[in-house]
Motif scaffolding. Structure first.
Motif, short mmCIF file in Angstrom:
data_model
loop_
_atom_site.label_atom_id
_atom_site.label_comp_id
_atom_site.label_asym_id
_atom_site.label_seq_id
_atom_site.Cartn_x
_atom_site.Cartn_y
_atom_site.Cartn_z
N ALA A 280 0.83 -1.20 0.00
CA ALA A 280 0.00 0.00 0.00
C ALA A 280 0.87 1.26 0.00
N THR A 281 1.99 1.20 0.72
CA THR A 281 2.91 2.33 0.78
C THR A 281 3.52 2.59 -0.59
N ILE A 282 3.98 1.54 -1.25
CA ILE A 282 4.59 1.70 -2.57
C ILE A 282 3.54 2.16 -3.58
N GLU A 283 2.34 1.60 -3.50
CA GLU A 283 1.27 2.01 -4.40
C GLU A 283 0.97 3.49 -4.25
N GLN A 284 0.95 3.97 -3.02
CA GLN A 284 0.68 5.39 -2.76
C GLN A 284 1.72 6.27 -3.46
N GLU A 285 2.99 5.84 -3.42
CA GLU A 285 4.04 6.62 -4.07
C GLU A 285 3.91 6.55 -5.60
N ILE A 286 3.61 5.38 -6.12
CA ILE A 286 3.47 5.24 -7.58
C ILE A 286 2.40 6.17 -8.11
N ARG A 287 1.32 6.33 -7.36
CA ARG A 287 0.20 7.16 -7.83
C ARG A 287 0.57 8.63 -7.93
N LYS A 288 1.69 9.05 -7.35
CA LYS A 288 2.15 10.43 -7.51
C LYS A 288 2.58 10.70 -8.95
N ALA A 289 3.14 9.68 -9.60
CA ALA A 289 3.61 9.81 -10.98
C ALA A 289 3.55 8.42 -11.62
N PRO A 290 2.36 7.95 -11.99
CA PRO A 290 2.20 6.57 -12.46
C PRO A 290 3.07 6.21 -13.66
N ASP A 291 3.35 7.18 -14.50
CA ASP A 291 4.14 6.89 -15.70
C ASP A 291 5.61 6.64 -15.37
N GLN A 292 6.04 7.03 -14.18
CA GLN A 292 7.45 6.89 -13.83
C GLN A 292 7.76 5.60 -13.07
#
Length: 320
Positions: A280-292
């Motif tokens: 969930a923590t990693i997913e939260q960060e990914i959603r900041k810049a999904p393309d990256q």
């Protein structure tokens, strides 16, 4: 066809790579070095071109990214998903060129265009005296982000060695100039020594490592094979687990690095609960810049049941 190399011990002595068989790799390294000297805006433009070429030509990787994004972002319509796939290749193309910056340029030159958020969370975690696992992810800024981090903190890194021994030598030597120690992915003794010395260690769990020592925890709502080693390491070492991430800015050359408060009550004693929190923590960060994010990796390759159909279209071989 992918070139295979005989498995050799890690050797970072360049004298071992004088044979003509290594000359094509040396040529590629020289090209990386030359591109790394260009202005960063030009590098980003070249990276965009490289990413678009890969998007057009690397069909198998594009298929993997399409499947992953369809699974993880069902709220997007078909056109939006397709755009995200395209942008993912662009971001990772830029990230490929940023390897040269990470390996061959002085990170001090990029400090003015880097903003660090939440450094106090890491400092607080280190004050406990048991070391810190920096819970990272495979973002497109992987190497450059890690290099920029070392401008603000002292840290060690765990790495999976490159399949090409010469490329691995260049990568390892570059990281040794930035980090305190460069630990092999399976060097748990080295990891525990670093934590005992109250060091921060870059550590990522967000790839598919097979069925050994995993639980199936939700990641973007999908039961995903997630290693339990993080809980074991934290339990044994009493270290703090600090989530962090790093992203390229969309509004011009620049980078953001984020440190978050250490996970509380971790480990909990429940592997599934711990893995769920990590994902969930990693997913939260990914959603900041999904393309990256590295969507080209078959993150959902291992399924909860061996007989479950794979997401990527390849039939599973039955064990005899």
């Amino acid at each position: 066809m992918k070139k295979k190399y005989r498995k050799l011990p890690r050797n970072t002595d360049y004298a071992a790579y004088r044979h003509p068989r290594w000359w094509p790799t040396w040529l590629g390294i020289a090209l990386m070095w030359l591109v790394a000297q260009l202005p960063i805006r030009l590098q980003w433009w070249l990276g965009k071109i490289a990413g678009l070429l890969a998007w057009k030509l690397a069909r198998s990787r594009r298929h993997i990214a399409e499947v992953n994004i369809r699974l993880c972002f069902p709220e997007l319509n078909q056109q939006q998903q397709a755009a995200l796939v395209r942008n993912t290749f662009i971001a990772n193309g830029i990230g490929l060129l940023e390897l040269g910056i990470a390996w061959f340029r002085n990170p001090k030159a990029f400090r003015k265009m880097t903003t660090v958020h939440g450094l106090e969370h890491l400092e607080s975690a280190l004050n406990t005296g048991h070391g810190v696992l920096l819970l990272g992810g495979h973002y497109s800024t992987l190497d450059l982000g890690g290099t920029l981090v070392t401008e603000y903190i002292e840290a060690d890194v765990m790495q999976r060695d490159h399949n090409n021994p010469l490329m691995n030598a260049v990568m390892t030597r570059a990281r040794e100039r930035r980090y305190g120690k460069v630990l092999a992915a399976r060097d748990l003794r080295g990891l525990f020594r670093s934590l005992k010395d109250n060091r921060a260690v870059w550590y990522a769990t967000d790839q598919d490592y097979g069925r050994k020592d995993i639980v199936f925890a939700p990641f973007f709502g999908i039961p995903t094979g997630t290693i339990t080693a993080t809980s074991r390491i934290a339990e044994r070492s009493k270290c703090q687990v600090v989530p962090f991430s790093h992203f390229r800015r969309d509004d011009g050359p620049g980078y953001d690095i984020y440190f978050h408060p250490a996970l509380e009550n971790f480990p909990s004693g429940n592997d599934l609960e711990d893995a769920t929190r990590i994902n969930a923590t990693i997913e939260q960060e990914i959603r900041k810049a999904p393309d990256q994010y590295l969507w080209m990796h078959r993150r959902f390759k291992t399924r909860p049941d061996r007989d479950d159909p794979g997401f990527y279209g390849r039939k599973r071989k039955k064990k005899r």
